[in-house]
Design an enzyme around this catalytic site. Structure first.
Site, PDB file in Angstrom:
ATOM      1  CD  GLN A 178      -2.426   1.874   5.808  1.00 12.34           C
ATOM      2  OE1 GLN A 178      -1.119   2.309   5.937  1.00 12.34           O
ATOM      3  NE2 GLN A 178      -2.779   0.744   6.387  1.00 12.34           N
ATOM      4  CD  GLU A 190       2.940  -0.409   6.931  1.00 14.22           C
ATOM      5  OE1 GLU A 190       2.687   0.725   6.755  1.00 14.22           O
ATOM      6  OE2 GLU A 190       1.877  -1.565   7.064  1.00 14.22           O
ATOM      7  CG  HIS A 218      -0.502   0.078   2.532  1.00 13.07           C
ATOM      8  ND1 HIS A 218      -0.053  -1.273   3.264  1.00 13.07           N
ATOM      9  CD2 HIS A 218      -0.022   0.988   3.264  1.00 13.07           C
ATOM     10  CE1 HIS A 218       0.425  -0.815   4.456  1.00 13.07           C
ATOM     11  NE2 HIS A 218       0.520   0.486   4.340  1.00 13.07           N
ATOM     12  CD  GLU A 251      -6.214   0.871   8.725  1.00 17.15           C
ATOM     13  OE1 GLU A 251      -5.044   0.998   9.271  1.00 17.15           O
ATOM     14  OE2 GLU A 251      -6.460   0.394   7.749  1.00 17.15           O
ATOM     15  CG  HIS A 279       3.405   4.660   5.174  1.00 17.04           C
ATOM     16  ND1 HIS A 279       2.209   5.452   5.907  1.00 17.04           N
ATOM     17  CD2 HIS A 279       2.942   3.225   5.065  1.00 17.04           C
ATOM     18  CE1 HIS A 279       1.205   4.372   6.227  1.00 17.04           C
ATOM     19  NE2 HIS A 279       1.616   3.321   5.626  1.00 17.04           N
TER      20      HIS A 279
HETATM   21  C1  V0V Z   1       8.995  11.641  10.263  1.00 18.52           C
HETATM   22  N1  V0V Z   1      10.114  12.012   9.058  1.00 18.52           N
HETATM   23  C2  V0V Z   1       9.377  11.320   7.953  1.00 18.52           C
HETATM   24  C3  V0V Z   1       8.309  10.998   8.408  1.00 18.52           C
HETATM   25  N2  V0V Z   1       8.055  10.883   9.553  1.00 18.52           N
HETATM   26  N3  V0V Z   1      10.305  11.432   7.001  1.00 18.52           N
HETATM   27  C4  V0V Z   1       9.537  10.721   5.751  1.00 18.52           C
HETATM   28  N4  V0V Z   1       8.060  10.537   6.255  1.00 18.52           N
HETATM   29  C5  V0V Z   1       7.682  10.288   7.222  1.00 18.52           C
HETATM   30  N5  V0V Z   1       6.513   9.572   7.318  1.00 18.52           N
HETATM   31  C6  V0V Z   1      11.515  12.792   9.393  1.00 18.52           C
HETATM   32  C7  V0V Z   1      10.995  13.917   9.987  1.00 18.52           C
HETATM   33  O1  V0V Z   1      10.700  15.007   8.882  1.00 18.52           O
HETATM   34  C8  V0V Z   1      12.473  14.328  10.714  1.00 18.52           C
HETATM   35  O2  V0V Z   1      13.328  14.838   9.911  1.00 18.52           O
HETATM   36  C9  V0V Z   1      12.813  13.194  11.144  1.00 18.52           C
HETATM   37  O3  V0V Z   1      11.985  11.905  10.278  1.00 18.52           O
HETATM   38  C10 V0V Z   1      12.150  12.754  12.807  1.00 18.52           C
HETATM   39  O4  V0V Z   1      10.688  12.960  12.790  1.00 18.52           O
HETATM   40  P1  V0V Z   1       9.894  13.519  13.886  1.00 18.52           P
HETATM   41  O5  V0V Z   1       8.988  14.356  13.223  1.00 18.52           O
HETATM   42  O6  V0V Z   1      10.912  14.132  14.916  1.00 18.52           O
HETATM   43  O7  V0V Z   1       9.317  12.289  14.312  1.00 18.52           O
HETATM   44  P2  V0V Z   1       9.602  11.104  15.052  1.00 18.52           P
HETATM   45  O8  V0V Z   1      11.425  10.883  15.213  1.00 18.52           O
HETATM   46  O9  V0V Z   1       9.100  11.250  16.711  1.00 18.52           O
HETATM   47  O10 V0V Z   1       9.061   9.962  14.579  1.00 18.52           O
HETATM   48  C11 V0V Z   1       9.242   9.476  13.167  1.00 18.52           C
HETATM   49  C12 V0V Z   1       9.055   8.207  13.186  1.00 18.52           C
HETATM   50  C13 V0V Z   1       7.446   7.913  13.445  1.00 18.52           C
HETATM   51  C14 V0V Z   1       9.387   7.438  11.648  1.00 18.52           C
HETATM   52  C15 V0V Z   1      10.059   7.292  14.191  1.00 18.52           C
HETATM   53  O11 V0V Z   1       6.577   8.753  12.644  1.00 18.52           O
HETATM   54  C16 V0V Z   1       7.187   6.367  13.452  1.00 18.52           C
HETATM   55  O12 V0V Z   1       7.458   5.611  14.476  1.00 18.52           O
HETATM   56  N6  V0V Z   1       6.290   5.679  12.331  1.00 18.52           N
HETATM   57  C17 V0V Z   1       6.140   4.578  12.101  1.00 18.52           C
HETATM   58  C18 V0V Z   1       4.716   4.458  12.714  1.00 18.52           C
HETATM   59  C19 V0V Z   1       3.656   5.012  11.958  1.00 18.52           C
HETATM   60  O13 V0V Z   1       3.997   5.985  11.023  1.00 18.52           O
HETATM   61  N7  V0V Z   1       2.215   4.604  12.053  1.00 18.52           N
HETATM   62  C20 V0V Z   1       1.307   5.522  11.244  1.00 18.52           C
HETATM   63  C21 V0V Z   1       0.963   4.558  10.039  1.00 18.52           C
HETATM   64  P3  V0V Z   1      14.034  16.087  10.272  1.00 18.52           P
HETATM   65  O14 V0V Z   1      13.184  17.268  10.514  1.00 18.52           O
HETATM   66  O15 V0V Z   1      14.897  15.978  11.353  1.00 18.52           O
HETATM   67  O16 V0V Z   1      15.039  16.208   8.921  1.00 18.52           O
HETATM   68  S1  V0V Z   1       0.100   2.834  10.552  1.00 18.52           S
HETATM   69  C22 V0V Z   1       0.000   1.943   9.373  1.00 18.52           C
HETATM   70  O17 V0V Z   1       0.644   2.193   8.397  1.00 18.52           O
HETATM   71  C23 V0V Z   1      -0.644   0.787   9.485  1.00 18.52           C
HETATM   72  C24 V0V Z   1      -1.621   0.552  10.749  1.00 18.52           C
HETATM   73  C25 V0V Z   1      -0.833  -0.054   8.510  1.00 18.52           C
HETATM   74  O18 V0V Z   1      -0.251  -0.141   7.489  1.00 18.52           O
HETATM   75  O19 V0V Z   1      -1.474  -1.292   8.684  1.00 18.52           O
HETATM   76 CO    CO Z   2       0.816   1.414   6.393  1.00 15.59          CO
END
Ligand code: V0V
Ligand code: CO
Length: 149
Positions: free
Chosen positions: A60, A134, A7, A43, A84
């Site tokens: 998604q 992912e 996705h 979602e 993502h």
């Molecule tokens: C953050 N950054 C990204 C980003 N999110 N870059 C590209 N794409 C993204 N989506 C960058 C951000 O601009 C910062 O860059 C740096 O990473 C640190 O970000 P932050 O804003 O300080 O945030 P953090 O570090 O607290 O968290 C970032 C992470 C977090 C990636 C660790 O978003 C995470 O754990 N994501 C995984 C879970 C998730 O996204 N769940 C929602 C979808 P600079 O400014 O330092 O350069 S749930 C899903 O997909 C489901 C249920 C499914 O598929 O079934």
């Molecule tokens: Co997802």
């Protein structure tokens, strides 16, 4: 190892309005929707196509349910858009290990529950040229249950 695009995750502020845009504009219908408390999202999954490995490809649509969730944080910084990409694999545990061994940070020690009882993990965007990536094994792709549920 990775056999398809499972996705594309799109962050939106208003899930119902975004679902309606995808329906009215492209004719895509909601196949499934749920709240994932752990991930902090409401979602909707729009099924785009099936693939010859038995999985499907989806859009998604993600609306945050909490201000401290990853999607809320991302929306505040970037506005709506692609959040993502998710690659499909029959073996998310093995794929995560392999990618981790290649030097990419895997965010979870063990895969967690994703949409439609899939198993998911994430790779750090800073290790993936700016793309939050992912890895997902769909429920029907798991070796224990090779059926077509
Ligand atoms: C953050 N950054 C990204 C980003 N999110 N870059 C590209 N794409 C993204 N989506 C960058 C951000 O601009 C910062 O860059 C740096 O990473 C640190 O970000 P932050 O804003 O300080 O945030 P953090 O570090 O607290 O968290 C970032 C992470 C977090 C990636 C660790 O978003 C995470 O754990 N994501 C995984 C879970 C998730 O996204 N769940 C929602 C979808 P600079 O400014 O330092 O350069 S749930 C899903 O997909 C489901 C249920 C499914 O598929 O079934
Ligand atoms: Co997802």
């Amino acid at each position: 190892m990775l056999t398809r695009i499972d996705h594309i995750g799109i962050a939106c502020r208003d899930l119902d309005a975004t679902v309606e845009f995808y329906r009215a504009t492209y004719g895509f219908e909601v196949h499934h929707s749920e709240v994932n408390e752990e991930q902090g999202v409401r979602e909707a999954m729009l099924r785009i196509n099936g693939t010859d490995d038995g999985g499907s490809s989806w859009i998604q649509l993600l609306e945050p349910i909490r201000e401290d969730s990853p999607v809320a944080k991302w929306l505040a910084k970037n506005g709506e858009g692609v959040h993502h990409i998710a690659f499909g694999t029959a073996d998310v545990d093995g794929a995560a290990r392999t990618v981790g061994d290649r030097g990419v940070r895997v965010l979870y020690d063990e895969p967690r529950r994703g949409s439609m009882d899939s198993r998911i993990t994430f790779l750090h965007p800073k290790d993936c040229h700016g793309v939050l990536t992912e890895l997902v094994t769909a429920a029907q792709d798991t070796p224990e249950d090779p059926g077509h549920g």
